[in-house]
Design an enzyme around this catalytic site. Structure first.
Site, PDB file in Angstrom:
ATOM      1  N   ASP A 138      37.459  43.171  35.629  1.00  0.00           N
ATOM      2  CA  ASP A 138      36.743  42.234  36.496  1.00  0.00           C
ATOM      3  C   ASP A 138      35.742  41.416  35.675  1.00  0.00           C
ATOM      4  O   ASP A 138      34.993  41.966  34.874  1.00  0.00           O
ATOM      5  CB  ASP A 138      36.008  43.006  37.589  1.00  0.00           C
ATOM      6  N   HIS A 157      33.565  39.035  37.238  1.00  0.00           N
ATOM      7  CA  HIS A 157      32.591  38.437  38.160  1.00  0.00           C
ATOM      8  C   HIS A 157      31.176  38.846  37.747  1.00  0.00           C
ATOM      9  O   HIS A 157      30.818  40.012  37.853  1.00  0.00           O
ATOM     10  CB  HIS A 157      32.869  38.877  39.599  1.00  0.00           C
TER      11      HIS A 157
END
Length: 146
Positions: free
Chosen positions: A13, A15
């Site tokens: 990930d 983000h």
């Protein structure tokens, strides 16, 4: 003495916005925050927790694959003889997942608290204060003589 927290985004990930906001809120609340950034492996979380003698480890995931990325996480911590408070939060499952089932799944994996993507930073701050028995002291109000 400030409590030390390890913060990062697990797995593949990338983000970063959520943990950046959370880092600022936690730092402003008086915690010593070590932000590992994005695409953090379980081993990096464990190594940082050991190196910094962390009181808590906060794992973020927004791309929906947290269950896969966090599988075996607490076994790794235990294998390193570590037992910090652990939180996981974000968009933890892909699709229309039942929030209660998601919470139960991650609690069964060993996480002390599970937060969804709608959680406000102050909720995590309040939970950490409670879980780490951090007492908040209020300052005397500033009085202006005139």
């Amino acid at each position: 003495m400030p409590r030390t927290l390890i913060l990062g985004v697990v797995g593949s990930d990338a983000h970063v916005v959520g943990i950046t906001i959370l880092e600022h809120a936690l730092s402003a609340a008086g915690f010593d925050v070590v932000n590992l950034g994005v695409q953090t492996s379980q081993a990096e979380f464990v190594d940082a927790a050991r190196e910094h003698d962390a009181d808590a480890v906060l794992v973020s995931s927004l791309y929906g694959h947290a269950a896969q990325d966090c599988a075996g996480f607490h076994e790794r911590l235990a294998g390193a003889d570590l037992d910090p408070v652990t939180y996981v939060g974000g968009n933890l499952a892909v699709g229309q997942d039942d929030p209660e089932a998601t919470r139960e799944r991650f609690e069964a994996m060993g996480f002390d608290r599970v937060f969804d993507a709608e959680t406000e930073p102050h909720e995590a701050v309040d939970a950490l204060r409670a879980d780490l028995d951090v007492r908040v002291t209020e300052r005397e109000p500033i009085r202006v003589e005139g």
